[in-house]
Design an enzyme around this catalytic site. Structure first.
Site, PDB file in Angstrom:
ATOM      1  N   LYS A 118      81.427  36.281 -23.088  1.00 48.89           N
ATOM      2  CA  LYS A 118      82.052  35.261 -22.230  1.00 48.89           C
ATOM      3  C   LYS A 118      83.193  34.627 -22.994  1.00 48.89           C
ATOM      4  CE  LYS A 118      80.081  31.100 -21.133  1.00 48.89           C
ATOM      5  NZ  LYS A 118      81.033  30.132 -21.763  1.00 48.89           N
ATOM      6  N   GLU A 187      82.536  25.486 -14.294  1.00 47.99           N
ATOM      7  CA  GLU A 187      81.858  24.306 -14.850  1.00 47.99           C
ATOM      8  C   GLU A 187      82.521  23.019 -14.364  1.00 47.99           C
ATOM      9  OE1 GLU A 187      81.030  24.415 -19.059  1.00 47.99           O
ATOM     10  OE2 GLU A 187      80.325  22.332 -19.078  1.00 47.99           O
TER      11      GLU A 187
HETATM   12  O1  KIV Z   1      77.978  27.478 -24.048  1.00 51.38           O
HETATM   13  C1  KIV Z   1      77.324  27.396 -22.998  1.00 51.38           C
HETATM   14  O2  KIV Z   1      76.101  27.187 -23.004  1.00 51.38           O
HETATM   15  C2  KIV Z   1      78.039  27.563 -21.751  1.00 51.38           C
HETATM   16  C3  KIV Z   1      77.304  27.228 -20.499  1.00 51.38           C
HETATM   17  C4  KIV Z   1      77.198  25.774 -20.410  1.00 51.38           C
HETATM   18  C5  KIV Z   1      77.907  27.847 -19.305  1.00 51.38           C
HETATM   19  O3  KIV Z   1      79.172  27.913 -21.736  1.00 51.38           O
END
Ligand code: KIV
Length: 272
Positions: A118, A187
């Protein structure tokens, strides 16, 4: 002869295909035992860079390193059998160039065995998302509130309340969708904007503080378990209250050690 069915781990493509079928379920995980407990109940586990704040007590996610993400990614992979595992690219590991992003994302995939990474960012990261996905690295996008930008944005607050913010979230979400992300975390975004982008995007949206209109939901597991209680944003629900249970257990342990009632006979090795 009984045939044992071996359930296969969900892939990023499986997650993407859930859009329009049913809500996608996700939580963060950072350790093997928690991954084992959450695995049967979620579609994907995110080894989020939130671990910097939740596990290491940092003020923000900016100080999180590649080595931290890899160690915790490996731990979660040891505990999860069925869920797709996604690992966050930490701040500084991908923003400089798409080539640097590829090197660090490939290292995460090779060293942890996870299925995807991600990264946070909108239009400015679209070229990078395209570069990674074209070269075999599935990407989970992250738009709206982006915690890695805390030093330029100056705070954690919900977005989409001004025309400018709405235009930015629309533009960012579309750019990451067009670039080929298999899903996009949204978010801290107000409901009408989350609803609109969810209806327009090819990729499923995964909301955190972005209303029930998203295609799925994610929470930080320590938040929803009531372990991390430094602050509780409006979008967090405690599905358990583990903090007082842990405190109570430690209090009882301390009392028994002081009273010499622990360890008891049943906990003691004796020579018969
Ligand atoms: O780092 C994380 O846990 C996240 C989530 C809050 C989506 O990016």
């Amino acid at each position: 002869m009984s045939v044992q069915s071996s359930k296969r781990r969900l892939s990023p493509a499986n997650i993407e295909a859930l859009k329009g079928q049913r809500p996608i379920v996700s939580l963060t995980a950072y350790t093997t035992p928690i991954a084992k407990l959450l695995d049967p109940h979620v579609d994907f586990l995110l080894v989020g860079d939130s671990l910097g704040m939740v596990l290491y007590g940092l003020d923000s996610t900016v100080g999180v390193t590649m080595d931290m993400m890899i160690a915790h990614g490996q731990a979660v992979m040891r505990g999860a059998q069925n869920a797709c595992v996604v690992v966050d690219l930490p701040f500084g590991s991908y923003q400089e160039s798409k080539e640097l992003a590829f090197r660090n994302a490939a290292r995460i995939l090779k060293e942890t065995g996870c299925s995807a990474v991600k990264l946070e960012g909108g239009a400015e990261m679209a070229e990078t998302v395209d570069f990674l996905t074209q070269r075999g690295i599935p990407v989970l996008g992250h738009v709206g509130l982006m915690p890695q930008l805390i030093n330029t944005t100056g705070g954690y607050r919900s977005l989409g309340r001004t025309d400018r913010e709405v235009a930015k979230i629309r533009r960012d979400a579309k750019a990451i969708d067009d670039a080929g992300a298999f899903a996009i975390v949204v978010e801290g975004t107000v409901e009408p904007v989350a609803r609109e982008i969810t209806s327009k995007l090819r990729a499923p949206t995964i909301g955190i503080g972005a209303s029930p209109a998203c295609d799925g939901q994610i929470l930080v597991s320590d938040d929803m378990l009531g372990i991390f209680t430094d602050f509780k944003p409006r979008f967090v629900k405690h599905f358990a209250e583990l903090a007082p249970l842990i405190g109570k257990a430690a209090e009882e342990y301390a009392a028994e050690v002081k009273a010499r009632t622990f360890p008891g006979d049943e906990h003691t090795f004796r020579i018969k």
